[in-house]
Structure formats: structure tokens, C-alpha cells
Design a protein around this motif. Structure first.
Motif, PDB file in Angstrom:
ATOM      1  N   GLU A 106       1.593  12.329   9.663  1.00 42.50           N
ATOM      2  CA  GLU A 106       2.426  12.962   8.649  1.00 42.50           C
ATOM      3  C   GLU A 106       2.840  11.887   7.654  1.00 42.50           C
ATOM      4  OE1 GLU A 106       3.188  15.926   7.845  1.00 42.50           O
ATOM      5  OE2 GLU A 106       2.391  17.037   9.547  1.00 42.50           O
ATOM      6  N   PRO A 107       2.668  12.133   6.339  1.00 48.25           N
ATOM      7  CA  PRO A 107       2.875  11.073   5.343  1.00 48.25           C
ATOM      8  C   PRO A 107       4.349  10.806   5.051  1.00 48.25           C
ATOM      9  CG  PRO A 107       2.222  13.114   4.269  1.00 48.25           C
ATOM     10  CD  PRO A 107       2.157  13.378   5.738  1.00 48.25           C
ATOM     11  N   PHE A 108       4.993  10.137   5.983  1.00 46.87           N
ATOM     12  CA  PHE A 108       6.401   9.813   5.822  1.00 46.87           C
ATOM     13  C   PHE A 108       6.577   8.482   5.101  1.00 46.87           C
ATOM     14  CE2 PHE A 108       6.800  12.091  10.096  1.00 46.87           C
ATOM     15  CZ  PHE A 108       7.048  13.313   9.489  1.00 46.87           C
ATOM     16  N   ALA A 109       7.558   8.426   4.228  1.00 53.54           N
ATOM     17  CA  ALA A 109       7.992   7.146   3.696  1.00 53.54           C
ATOM     18  C   ALA A 109       8.847   6.468   4.763  1.00 53.54           C
ATOM     19  CB  ALA A 109       8.793   7.356   2.411  1.00 53.54           C
ATOM     20  N   ALA A 110       9.146   5.173   4.568  1.00 50.89           N
ATOM     21  CA  ALA A 110       9.869   4.413   5.593  1.00 50.89           C
ATOM     22  C   ALA A 110      11.188   5.069   5.956  1.00 50.89           C
ATOM     23  CB  ALA A 110      10.093   2.983   5.107  1.00 50.89           C
ATOM     24  N   GLU A 111      11.956   5.536   4.968  1.00 48.28           N
ATOM     25  CA  GLU A 111      13.253   6.146   5.265  1.00 48.28           C
ATOM     26  C   GLU A 111      13.099   7.481   5.968  1.00 48.28           C
ATOM     27  OE1 GLU A 111      12.125   6.978   0.944  1.00 48.28           O
ATOM     28  OE2 GLU A 111      12.107   5.287   2.351  1.00 48.28           O
ATOM     29  N   GLN A 112      12.027   8.214   5.667  1.00 54.69           N
ATOM     30  CA  GLN A 112      11.776   9.479   6.351  1.00 54.69           C
ATOM     31  C   GLN A 112      11.447   9.245   7.825  1.00 54.69           C
ATOM     32  OE1 GLN A 112       8.789  10.898   3.309  1.00 54.69           O
ATOM     33  NE2 GLN A 112       9.603  12.869   3.982  1.00 54.69           N
ATOM     34  N   SER A 113      10.695   8.209   8.108  1.00 53.90           N
ATOM     35  CA  SER A 113      10.304   7.927   9.485  1.00 53.90           C
ATOM     36  C   SER A 113      11.529   7.776  10.372  1.00 53.90           C
ATOM     37  CB  SER A 113       9.456   6.656   9.542  1.00 53.90           C
ATOM     38  OG  SER A 113       8.239   6.841   8.859  1.00 53.90           O
TER      39      SER A 113
END
Length: 592
Positions: A106-113
Motif C-alpha cells: 500500500e503506497p503509504f508516505a512515512a507519516e501514514q505508515s
């Protein structure tokens, strides 16, 4: 995450569903491999998520819960436990990387992860509380201090998600996948392999991300499309087991008894299938998609981990089943006329069939690309034809060229095992197939990238010819004598066929498959000889690594990718050729 709706309905209905999922039904005889504790199951976020999924829950209800006391007492449980063991389903739920393939990309940005990991922790905690309440209603107490995550499981969401986001940003624009339209591109181009998506499938929209399934579910492999007519009748084993495979397939159950069907299912992702939008373009590679490795079917299946019985294992577990021979004759028509199912070298047979299907799958890419606007996409050609060392008198120059030097050529790795596979189906097949292969090589050489229409026509003819070869191999039993002959044949692979890393690794994998099966059959090679074959996949011995990343905690990116690229850059076939030459003499002695 997988939806909690099915889980919640069972709890609200007063059915302690999770208790069966965690403990198994009373009376089930655990196998030696099914040793995970109740507390460990409750603490496993992947296990708890999948068993709460409705389609998987339907499978788990039999494959994990097993027979009831009444079924055991009545003697009706024998067939179920012989064909379907609890440990198999547990292996898939707890250990198979495919179960979380979607979540890991899933293409998460660092903060989303970080946010996603916290959500995971909270959802698991809520599910655990529901399960503990269910135990209390049964009068059982769970020590809450022994259940739950010790830390946030970063092996589930991590570097691969960040890589996926970077790839998507480069392909479709920075931050595009945070929109419905941008996420649809990710779904259509990436989740066909990583998530099991097919046109029209639900649960693959950005708005439903929190309830999205984790990866490849049971039905993606075992059911054909939306046809679920097989579900009810297959729960009546005495009527279902002896139905012909085609009849089962007509009701929606994919025929994975057929080895070539197994191979095609795997290779849709691991080689490619443009008709299903399973195609990694050169643009994707340039954006950062890791190289797709070559595939030897048996080695990949063994590392999934195995969550099924091999035909040999099934033959042994059905020793008391009165219709055992009927079952095998129905599912493997013609194969067992001259051999006992317990004597067939099924894994070696799978290796041979897998080699033929891999070649077919590559031909399909040419055929499917005939009318595509991107016919000359570089990913249709051997990466190493361009990405290789630049020096005078290189191994490629010494070997020579098919046609004009510098023309993009086909991948070499599918060809590494083909001579053996073609020969196994007959000398005539070998001669005809090699003629068609040579013609295809010439077509790729006549002009840069080849003429798509002429290549597609030749590829179609060769594809049909390989289908005949597959039919022949599927009906020809492999015994210990033949397996050893195939092993000797692989040891004679000429240096010209081992110039590329992937092609050389195909030969190593195939030899290790046969040596391992000889060991399992009780006809082992000399221990020292077996160890030398094992060492063919040791980078210190040959410069080749035959290991595969199995298990949920292993990632291809970045650690394994860096190691793999280093091995490719340093690869010199001379070391492998020397080892094979030494083995040839000793294998010839072993055959006497």
C-alpha cells in the motif's frame, strides 16, 4: 484491513466463533507442526485479521475447526482429516507472504505508515477483547498480560510501502494515489498481482482502505471468478472426492491438482499476463520496481510455505482410504498405468512442467503485446542484454550472437531447462521445438525489437507445440532412475547456456529439487555428493544464491535486492561450470 463484520455478527449471535478459530474444535487431533499456542494466535494480527474475513472464515470453519465430537464418534471424520489437515490452513494463515502481499505495498508516505501501524494495534486490541469476552462466557479465563503485541509489528508495514509510494509518485505524479483516480491506477496496475484484484472486484477502493483485505485470499487461487457453486457440494466429501476435475472446475473450483494449472496461476504474476493487466513495464522498473526474478516452480512452491499435501504425501495419508487408487486415476489419467503414485517423483515432474509453462507464459506476453502500443517495451526483452558489464572480449562476445549483435533478445532463463523438458516428452518433440525456437530467435534479430506480427504468429505456433509437450510430460511418470538421469543431464549444461545469472540459477534450482526428492524417496545420493549439489546455491561456491525470501518478516527491498544485484554484477559462470564438470563424473558413477 479485513472487515470485522462477519466476526462481529458471530459474536452478537452468541456463537463463540473466534474460540473455534483459536483453539480448534474439540476432538481434533493436532499434527506435530500445529504447535502454536492460543495466546500466540490471539496476538497475531495477520491471523486475527484473516479469520475475521467472511470468505476466509468460510474456509476456516472446516479447515481449521475440523470435525466435531459427533463426527469423530460416528467415524465420518476420517476422509476429512486424510485430505485436509489443520496444519495446512494454519501454515497459510500464519506464514505465507501472499497473505499480506497487498498491505506491504500500500503506497503509504512515512507519516501514514506510522498511523497505519497504530490503527493495526488498536484493531487487534479490540478483537482480542471480544475474544476474551467469548472465553469468559465459556467459563475460561485468559491471562490478558500474555496476549497482544509486544511492539508494533513493523515487518507488516515498512520500507516496501515507502518504495511503493515513491514508484507511484514517479509514475503518476506526487501524491496522486491519495485521490480516488490516482489510487485506481495503483489498483489496476499493481494490485492485480499484489492484492488479487480483478476487474469489478470490491474492496479495492481508496475510500474503503481501512477495511481492505490484506493480500491474496483463499478464493483467489482456489475459485474461478465469482462462481462459488462448488462450496456446498465439496463439503460432502464422499460424493465430491471422486468427481472428475472438469466437473469440479465447471462448478467454480480451480483444478490445482493439475500441475500445469498450478504453474499458470503462479506465473501470471511471476512471469506476467498482459490480458489480466499483470505486466511490469520498463517504466515501472525505471521508477524503482525491483527486478522480477526467474522462477523454478517447485522451489517457489516449497518456500510459500507448503500449505497442501503433495501427491506423494496424500497417497501415504490415504493408506486406509478404500478408493485411493480411484482418486489418483481420476485426477491423473494415464499417468499411473505403469507406476504407483507413491513411486512417482512428483516434484521433479513439477519442475519439468513448470519449465514448459514458464516458456509458454513468456510467449503469451509476445502474443498479447502484438497489438499493444508499447510492443517494444524493454521489459519484453532480456534485461541483461543491456544491463551487463562493458568490457572487451566479454563472455557474451566470446559466446557469439544469434543474428546481429546489439539487437534486444529474449530472456535466456526460460530456455535453461527447456532441452531437458522437451527431450522428456520425446526426441521428435525436442527437434520440432528447437526448430521453432531457432526461428523465433531469428525473428527477434532481423530488425530491432522484431516484427510484432511475425513474432506473435511464430510464438502462437510454438505455444501450441508446448501444450502438446506438457500433455506428454503430465502422462509420463518420473521414477528414481529417470530423476537421476535428468540430474545428470542438467550437470552437462554447456557454458553458453549459463552466461546469465538467472539462467544459471534455474539449473541450480532444478538440480537441488531432484537431489532433495531423491533424499525424500529413501534413495539418497552419497551424502558428500548431495552436499555438493546443495552448495551449488552457495554464493561462496558458485557466486549464485538459491535461497528465496520466505516468511512474513522477510522483505525483498532493500536488503535482499542489494545482495542480489551485487551477485549479478559479480557473476562469472566459470565457477559453476567447474562444479558441474566435477559432478558429472560422480553422478555417472552413482547411476551404476
Amino acid at each position: 484491513m479485513a472487515s470485522n463484520s462477519f466476526f462481529a455478527r458471530q459474536i452478537l449471535a452468541g456463537i463463540p466463533f473466534v474460540l473455534f478459530l483459536v483453539t480448534g474444535a474439540v476432538g481434533w487431533t493436532q499434527t506435530a507442526t500445529d504447535t502454536i499456542s492460543r495466546e500466540e494466535k490471539l496476538s497475531d494480527p495477520v491471523y486475527m485479521s484473516w479469520v475475521a474475513s467472511e470468505p476466509v472464515g468460510r474456509c476456516v470453519s472446516c479447515h481449521v475447526m475440523g470435525p466435531t465430537d459427533a463426527e469423530i464418534d460416528s467415524g465420518r471424520s476420517g476422509d476429512l482429516t486424510s485430505f485436509s489437515r489443520r496444519s495446512e490452513m494454519m501454515h497459510w494463515l500464519q506464514k505465507d507472504k501472499h497473505t499480506i502481499a497487498r498491505r506491504r505495498v500500500e503506497p503509504f508516505a512515512a507519516e501514514q505508515s506510522e498511523d497505519e501501524l497504530l490503527k493495526l494495534y488498536e484493531r487487534l486490541d479490540a478483537q482480542i477483547e471480544k475474544a476474551i469476552e467469548g472465553y469468559k462466557r465459556r467459563g475460561e479465563t485468559i491471562d490478558r498480560s500474555q496476549v497482544g503485541l509486544e511492539s508494533i509489528p513493523e515487518e507488516w508495514i515498512g520500507q516496501s510501502n515507502l518504495l511503493s509510494r515513491r514508484i507511484c509518485d514517479k509514475l503518476w505524479g506526487s501524491g496522486s494515489v491519495t485521490t480516488e483516480a490516482g489510487y485506481a491506477k495503483f489498483r489496476d496496475h499493481c494490485l492485480t498481482c499484489h492484492g488479487g484484484y480483478h476487474a469489478g472486484a470490491s474492496g479495492f477502493d481508496l475510500a474503503d482502505l481501512d477495511n481492505a483485505q490484506l493480500g491474496i485470499d483463499c478464493l483467489y487461487c482456489h475459485q474461478q471468478g465469482e462462481n462459488d457453486q462448488w462450496v456446498a457440494p465439496h463439503q460432502v466429501p464422499e460424493k465430491w472426492r471422486l468427481k472428475p476435475p472438469q466437473e469440479k472446475a465447471d462448478s467454480g473450483l480451480r483444478n490445482l491438482v493439475d500441475t500445469s494449472n498450478q504453474a499458470r496461476l503462479c506465473m501470471d504474476c511471476h512471469v506476467g499476463n498482459r490480458s489480466k493487466n499483470m505486466f511490469v513495464s520498463h517504466e515501472m522498473y525505471a521508477a524503482g520496481h525491483p527486478p522480477i526474478p526467474s522462477i523454478e516452480l517447485q522451489q517457489f512452491c516449497a518456500e510459500m510455505p507448503q500449505h497442501w499435501q503433495t501427491p506423494r504425501q496424500l497417497y501415504e495419508s490415504l493408506a486406509d482410504y478404500p478408493q485411493r487408487n480411484d482418486y489418483f486415476n481420476i485426477n491423473y489419467p494415464g499417468l499411473l498405468d505403469s507406476a504407483n503414485a507413491g513411486e512417482v517423483f512428483w516434484n521433479t515432474r513439477k519442475m519439468l512442467i513448470g519449465a514448459l509453462v514458464a516458456r509458454q507464459q513468456m510467449l503469451d506476453l509476445y502474443i498479447q503485446s502484438e497489438s499493444a502500443q508499447d510492443w517494444a517495451d524493454y521489459s519484453l526483452y532480456d534485461c541483461a542484454a543491456c544491463h551487463h558489464e562493458l568490457r572487451s572480449n566479454s563472455l557474451r562476445q566470446q559466446r557469439g550472437y544469434v543474428g546481429a549483435p546489439g539487437r534486444p533478445r529474449q530472456y535466456e532463463w526460460p530456455d535453461a531447462l527447456l532441452t531437458i523438458a522437451y527431450l522428456f516428452s520425446g526426441k521428435e518433440t525436442l527437434a520440432e521445438s528447437r526448430g521453432l525456437e531457432s526461428k523465433l530467435d531469428q525473428l527477434f534479430s532481423e530488425q530491432p525489437f522484431g516484427d510484432p506480427h511475425r513474432i506473435a504468429a511464430n510464438a502462437t505456433e510454438l505455444h501450441d507445440h508446448i501444450s502438446t509437450a506438457i500433455d506428454a510430460v503430465e502422462q509420463k511418470p518420473v521414477d528414481a532412475r529417470i530423476a537421476l538421469a535428468v540430474l545428470r543431464g542438467l550437470a552437462t549444461t554447456p557454458k553458453s547456456k549459463l552466461v546469465t545469472y538467472d539462467a544459471a540459477r534455474q539449473v541450480v534450482w532444478a538440480m537441488q529439487t531432484i537431489a532433495t526428492e531423491l533424499e525424500l524417496d529413501g534413495k539418497p545420493l552419497d551424502p558428500e555428493l548431495h552436499d555438493r549439489i546443495r552448495q551449488l546455491g552457495n554464493p561462496e561456491t558458485t557466486g549464485i544464491s538459491s535461497s528465496l525470501p520466505s516468511g512474513r518478516k522477510q522483505f525483498i527491498y532493500p536488503d535482499r535486492l542489494e545482495t542480489d544485484l551485487h551477485l549479478r554484477a559479480q557473476y562469472d559462470p566459470s565457477r559453476l561450470v567447474a562444479q558441474l564438470k566435477s559432478l558429472r563424473t560422480d553422478l555417472a558413477q552413482a547411476a551404476k
